[in-house]
Motif scaffolding. Sequence first.
Motif, PDB file in Angstrom:
ATOM      1  N   GLU A  88      -2.243  -1.772 -13.532  1.00  0.00           N
ATOM      2  CA  GLU A  88      -2.527  -0.697 -12.591  1.00  0.00           C
ATOM      3  C   GLU A  88      -1.294  -0.321 -11.774  1.00  0.00           C
ATOM      4  O   GLU A  88      -1.173   0.815 -11.305  1.00  0.00           O
ATOM      5  N   CYS A  89      -0.368  -1.272 -11.621  1.00  0.00           N
ATOM      6  CA  CYS A  89       0.852  -0.994 -10.857  1.00  0.00           C
ATOM      7  C   CYS A  89       1.788  -0.049 -11.608  1.00  0.00           C
ATOM      8  O   CYS A  89       2.691   0.538 -10.997  1.00  0.00           O
ATOM      9  N   ALA A  90       1.597   0.091 -12.927  1.00  0.00           N
ATOM     10  CA  ALA A  90       2.420   1.013 -13.711  1.00  0.00           C
ATOM     11  C   ALA A  90       1.908   2.446 -13.622  1.00  0.00           C
ATOM     12  O   ALA A  90       2.640   3.389 -13.965  1.00  0.00           O
ATOM     13  N   GLU A  91       0.676   2.630 -13.168  1.00  0.00           N
ATOM     14  CA  GLU A  91       0.103   3.974 -13.148  1.00  0.00           C
ATOM     15  C   GLU A  91       0.884   4.962 -12.271  1.00  0.00           C
ATOM     16  O   GLU A  91       1.046   6.124 -12.651  1.00  0.00           O
ATOM     17  N   PRO A  92       1.377   4.556 -11.085  1.00  0.00           N
ATOM     18  CA  PRO A  92       2.162   5.518 -10.307  1.00  0.00           C
ATOM     19  C   PRO A  92       3.399   6.032 -11.039  1.00  0.00           C
ATOM     20  O   PRO A  92       3.756   7.207 -10.888  1.00  0.00           O
ATOM     21  N   LEU A  93       4.048   5.180 -11.822  1.00  0.00           N
ATOM     22  CA  LEU A  93       5.193   5.663 -12.584  1.00  0.00           C
ATOM     23  C   LEU A  93       4.737   6.653 -13.645  1.00  0.00           C
ATOM     24  O   LEU A  93       5.396   7.674 -13.883  1.00  0.00           O
ATOM     25  N   HIS A  94       3.609   6.395 -14.303  1.00  0.00           N
ATOM     26  CA  HIS A  94       3.084   7.348 -15.279  1.00  0.00           C
ATOM     27  C   HIS A  94       2.803   8.697 -14.613  1.00  0.00           C
ATOM     28  O   HIS A  94       3.140   9.756 -15.166  1.00  0.00           O
ATOM     29  N   ASP A  95       2.175   8.661 -13.439  1.00  0.00           N
ATOM     30  CA  ASP A  95       1.902   9.908 -12.712  1.00  0.00           C
ATOM     31  C   ASP A  95       3.200  10.643 -12.387  1.00  0.00           C
ATOM     32  O   ASP A  95       3.287  11.862 -12.519  1.00  0.00           O
ATOM     33  N   PHE A  96       4.186   9.882 -11.940  1.00  0.00           N
ATOM     34  CA  PHE A  96       5.482  10.461 -11.599  1.00  0.00           C
ATOM     35  C   PHE A  96       6.116  11.111 -12.825  1.00  0.00           C
ATOM     36  O   PHE A  96       6.633  12.238 -12.753  1.00  0.00           O
ATOM     37  N   VAL A  97       6.078  10.428 -13.958  1.00  0.00           N
ATOM     38  CA  VAL A  97       6.685  10.953 -15.182  1.00  0.00           C
ATOM     39  C   VAL A  97       5.965  12.217 -15.646  1.00  0.00           C
ATOM     40  O   VAL A  97       6.606  13.192 -16.062  1.00  0.00           O
ATOM     41  N   ALA A  98       4.637  12.207 -15.576  1.00  0.00           N
ATOM     42  CA  ALA A  98       3.883  13.396 -15.982  1.00  0.00           C
ATOM     43  C   ALA A  98       4.272  14.604 -15.134  1.00  0.00           C
ATOM     44  O   ALA A  98       4.433  15.717 -15.657  1.00  0.00           O
ATOM     45  N   ALA A  99       4.439  14.404 -13.830  1.00  0.00           N
ATOM     46  CA  ALA A  99       4.822  15.501 -12.945  1.00  0.00           C
ATOM     47  C   ALA A  99       6.289  15.877 -13.138  1.00  0.00           C
ATOM     48  O   ALA A  99       6.651  17.066 -13.128  1.00  0.00           O
ATOM     49  N   LEU A 100       7.152  14.871 -13.320  1.00  0.00           N
ATOM     50  CA  LEU A 100       8.578  15.137 -13.510  1.00  0.00           C
ATOM     51  C   LEU A 100       8.804  15.937 -14.788  1.00  0.00           C
ATOM     52  O   LEU A 100       9.726  16.766 -14.855  1.00  0.00           O
ATOM     53  N   ALA A 101       7.984  15.692 -15.800  1.00  0.00           N
ATOM     54  CA  ALA A 101       8.119  16.434 -17.051  1.00  0.00           C
ATOM     55  C   ALA A 101       7.916  17.928 -16.828  1.00  0.00           C
ATOM     56  O   ALA A 101       8.650  18.763 -17.389  1.00  0.00           O
ATOM     57  N   GLN A 102       6.943  18.278 -15.999  1.00  0.00           N
ATOM     58  CA  GLN A 102       6.732  19.696 -15.716  1.00  0.00           C
ATOM     59  C   GLN A 102       7.902  20.284 -14.932  1.00  0.00           C
ATOM     60  O   GLN A 102       8.359  21.393 -15.207  1.00  0.00           O
ATOM     61  N   ALA A 103       8.392  19.521 -13.954  1.00  0.00           N
ATOM     62  CA  ALA A 103       9.519  20.009 -13.154  1.00  0.00           C
ATOM     63  C   ALA A 103      10.788  20.121 -13.982  1.00  0.00           C
ATOM     64  O   ALA A 103      11.644  20.976 -13.708  1.00  0.00           O
ATOM     65  N   GLY A 104      10.930  19.250 -15.000  1.00  0.00           N
ATOM     66  CA  GLY A 104      12.157  19.213 -15.777  1.00  0.00           C
ATOM     67  C   GLY A 104      12.242  20.210 -16.909  1.00  0.00           C
ATOM     68  O   GLY A 104      13.304  20.366 -17.512  1.00  0.00           O
ATOM     69  N   GLU A 105      11.139  20.914 -17.215  1.00  0.00           N
ATOM     70  CA  GLU A 105      11.189  21.887 -18.312  1.00  0.00           C
ATOM     71  C   GLU A 105      12.114  23.061 -18.006  1.00  0.00           C
ATOM     72  O   GLU A 105      12.982  23.398 -18.816  1.00  0.00           O
ATOM     73  N   PRO A 106      11.973  23.722 -16.845  1.00  0.00           N
ATOM     74  CA  PRO A 106      12.914  24.812 -16.557  1.00  0.00           C
ATOM     75  C   PRO A 106      14.357  24.334 -16.422  1.00  0.00           C
ATOM     76  O   PRO A 106      15.289  25.079 -16.747  1.00  0.00           O
ATOM     77  N   THR A 107      14.558  23.099 -15.980  1.00  0.00           N
ATOM     78  CA  THR A 107      15.922  22.566 -15.876  1.00  0.00           C
ATOM     79  C   THR A 107      16.526  22.379 -17.266  1.00  0.00           C
ATOM     80  O   THR A 107      17.716  22.676 -17.474  1.00  0.00           O
ATOM     81  N   ALA A 108      15.743  21.900 -18.212  1.00  0.00           N
ATOM     82  CA  ALA A 108      16.247  21.726 -19.582  1.00  0.00           C
ATOM     83  C   ALA A 108      16.625  23.068 -20.187  1.00  0.00           C
ATOM     84  O   ALA A 108      17.662  23.192 -20.862  1.00  0.00           O
ATOM     85  N   GLU A 109      15.806  24.081 -19.942  1.00  0.00           N
ATOM     86  CA  GLU A 109      16.096  25.407 -20.488  1.00  0.00           C
ATOM     87  C   GLU A 109      17.321  26.006 -19.810  1.00  0.00           C
ATOM     88  O   GLU A 109      18.219  26.566 -20.466  1.00  0.00           O
ATOM     89  N   ARG A 110      17.408  25.868 -18.472  1.00  0.00           N
ATOM     90  CA  ARG A 110      18.499  26.494 -17.718  1.00  0.00           C
ATOM     91  C   ARG A 110      19.851  25.839 -17.991  1.00  0.00           C
ATOM     92  O   ARG A 110      20.853  26.534 -18.175  1.00  0.00           O
ATOM     93  N   LEU A 111      19.891  24.506 -18.007  1.00  0.00           N
ATOM     94  CA  LEU A 111      21.180  23.815 -18.132  1.00  0.00           C
ATOM     95  C   LEU A 111      21.591  23.546 -19.581  1.00  0.00           C
ATOM     96  O   LEU A 111      22.784  23.446 -19.866  1.00  0.00           O
ATOM     97  N   TYR A 112      20.603  23.400 -20.475  1.00  0.00           N
ATOM     98  CA  TYR A 112      20.937  22.983 -21.837  1.00  0.00           C
ATOM     99  C   TYR A 112      20.420  23.928 -22.908  1.00  0.00           C
ATOM    100  O   TYR A 112      20.709  23.716 -24.095  1.00  0.00           O
ATOM    101  N   GLY A 113      19.636  24.950 -22.514  1.00  0.00           N
ATOM    102  CA  GLY A 113      19.041  25.828 -23.515  1.00  0.00           C
ATOM    103  C   GLY A 113      18.171  25.048 -24.478  1.00  0.00           C
ATOM    104  O   GLY A 113      18.086  25.369 -25.669  1.00  0.00           O
ATOM    105  N   SER A 114      17.487  24.038 -23.970  1.00  0.00           N
ATOM    106  CA  SER A 114      16.795  23.075 -24.813  1.00  0.00           C
ATOM    107  C   SER A 114      15.295  23.168 -24.637  1.00  0.00           C
ATOM    108  O   SER A 114      14.783  23.608 -23.612  1.00  0.00           O
ATOM    109  N   ARG A 115      14.590  22.704 -25.647  1.00  0.00           N
ATOM    110  CA  ARG A 115      13.161  22.479 -25.529  1.00  0.00           C
ATOM    111  C   ARG A 115      12.915  21.255 -24.636  1.00  0.00           C
ATOM    112  O   ARG A 115      13.815  20.485 -24.333  1.00  0.00           O
ATOM    113  N   GLY A 116      11.633  21.054 -24.307  1.00  0.00           N
ATOM    114  CA  GLY A 116      11.251  19.841 -23.606  1.00  0.00           C
ATOM    115  C   GLY A 116      11.690  19.811 -22.157  1.00  0.00           C
ATOM    116  O   GLY A 116      11.835  20.849 -21.511  1.00  0.00           O
ATOM    117  N   TRP A 117      11.915  18.589 -21.655  1.00  0.00           N
ATOM    118  CA  TRP A 117      12.252  18.427 -20.237  1.00  0.00           C
ATOM    119  C   TRP A 117      13.402  17.445 -20.065  1.00  0.00           C
ATOM    120  O   TRP A 117      13.658  16.614 -20.932  1.00  0.00           O
TER     121      TRP A 117
END
Length: 771
Positions: A383-412
């Motif tokens: 259960e102590c790992a769940e906060p990191l999973h939540d963080f990663v799920a949210a970071l993935a959404q935040a990192g998608e526009p950054t991947a496109e803007r800085l690297y012209g890449s898919r994903g995050w």
Amino acid sequence: MTMSMTTLRYRTPASRWLECLPLGNGTLGAMLDGAPSVTRIRLNDETAWSGSPESEHAGGVLDAASAATCLRQARDAVAAGDPMAAAQALMPTQVRYSQAFLPFATAELTREVPVTGYERELDLRTATHRTSGAGTVVERTFVSAPHGVLVHRIDGTALTGVELHTPHQVLASSTSADEAELLLRLPADVAPGHEPDATPVTWAQGPGQSLEGAVVAGIRREGGATVLVLATETTYAGLGRAPHGSAQDAAAVARRRVEDALRLGWDALAEAHARDYEPRFTRSRIELGTPEQHAAVADLSPDERVRRAQHADAPLAADPGLLSLLFDLGRYLLLSSSRPGSLPPTLQGIWNEEMQPPWSSNYTLNINAEMNMWAAHTTRLPECAEPLHDFVAALAQAGEPTAERLYGSRGWVAHHNSDAWLLTSPVGGGHGDVRWSAWPMAAPWLVRHVLDAVEFGAIDETALRRMWPAVRGAVAFTLDHVRQEGGRWTSAPASSPENAYWTADGEEAALDVTSAMDLSLAYEACRTAVRVAELLDVDDEVVAEARERLTTLPAEPEVATDGTLVEWASERAATDPHHRHVSHLVSLYPGHGCWSERAREAAARTLAERGDESSGWSLVWKGLLWARLGRGERVESHLQLLVRDAEGLSGPFAGGLYPNLFAAHPPFQIDANLGLPALLAEAVLQSHDGLHLLPALPPSLQEGRAEGLLARPGVIVDLAWSGGALVSARLRSGAGAVPVRVQWAGHHLDRVVTSEPLELVAADFTRPGRA
């Protein structure tokens, strides 16, 4: 289960923060000094961060067209053998810095308490702080996860006053005989100490520019005792979301929690706390040493035990129980700083006293945030790992526009640092050293934790499906970034955090065509995506690419002509041969670990040349790598370096322990504390390639037992050993009938483990027909 010596006990109050003892429920953190007349409870709230989601863009961000030019120039420069020009080309892509995790407030409690016979202690098994003086004066404190409050009880004396203080802007405050409230505003920006030209702390009053918060305390008399209940709240609305509401709103939420808790009273609150906490803490235990060894240190405080062990000829043999205590402490700190629904632990967990904390007490993603979770599965705190999973799920959404803007890449994409606002850009403010700023590989490492949860049987289909977009996005970015050009692998501009090498011109450079870490993380990302896709029965072009890429990516680093592992694209001379990071060994641990004998020999030589002395977290990582290599004597050398008095050491990277057993980077970082249980567990049980019993037992730990450790694919293991040899093993499955190969001392048994305990003894491994 015999639970002995699970208490940190001192005979004097704390005189400074690194002597205070920590409490926490994943959200509310407290450091207690146990002073007899005016005690200070230093409060942290996990949501107390400077800034807002706008902080990442405050200094401006590079547009996509300009970023593409910078990336092309950097890649061309690396290909041309000019890493210095490549570094310069990347400077415009940097934003300023992450925001900081901050102290929140201090509660000062005044009472008339005699000081004779003084003692303070933290019972790790009950998560309760206790102080006592002469006669009947006793104070107890815990932080309740079920009720979201700190509860403090005083017996034998009267509480004469409560004061609340904060380093932040005070919006309102009030105090009466039965309650106290403090409303505050946090800073809009806090610069890290390594940016000396930036304004240290900036305040703003505009809506949404910073958080507001409140501390509420209520007091009730219960018979001859006084009970104080305290709650904190801020306007933090969730990962990456803008602050919502006002300090008054936060105070109303905190006040309701305090009032509800006071109505329940001490007994009900304490009972709920015990039901919530103790079953989690007691799931696993490693008990080292003999009763005689324990008795020899029974009257010593933890800091005295550290100094005694440090000056012994064989520190671990002198006090093996100290390692048991550190195992318990690490799990206690993880339970106290990471609970479902909370944020993951920062560099300091949920405890910090400084307005400009070291490295902003942020999320450092090139090792530290990951290490914080390494013990979650092996020591049965999933259960102590769940906060990191939540963080990663949210970071993935935040990192998608950054991947496109800085690297012209898919994903995050995410880089070296992040914070509660989900920063994903490289930091450095246009002057940051690329040896740490130019590292876009956090995503594949972070989603590796999802594969850990899968392999240990610690995630259900619903949670796994929720994590799939982050897993898919991480591998999509990796497939674009780590690729083959002209018959060779490239991930340019690549670094090996946070190391550098000498160029032919005698300059320090950090960028290369690729690095061993990039290739290893790419391999791990593809493994993760393929495995998770199979479990979820999904398939698409990204999964197909990952499946194909697994057939071509190297599963282990190259071996250099000197017998060590190649860290960059080709053989380079590191500017710091003893660097604390060992990034090129990431797939040995925490990765898949199934290397050829040649690569394992090269890993051993690499670690030997890297040297043992290092910061606390590095000692733990190196120890884990030696454990994967089956070298218990080298595990011992790293544990000996960790179990030292940190304040008696010199040098910028010398790990040890402070008086309250917090680990030194230096200064304090929690990653070594949280990582040490994983190291001890790995020394006595490994399951990345079958189930290995006592694979890397340190020679000084001849007597011991481990109970409730977890092995892949969800097998609970109890062990006992004596004279360094196995006495017995007990295996049971929490995931149905599973076939396992159990190995010890060069012998193996093939068995099917079910929910019914499977009992093994040493003779089972050596008798004829054992398989």
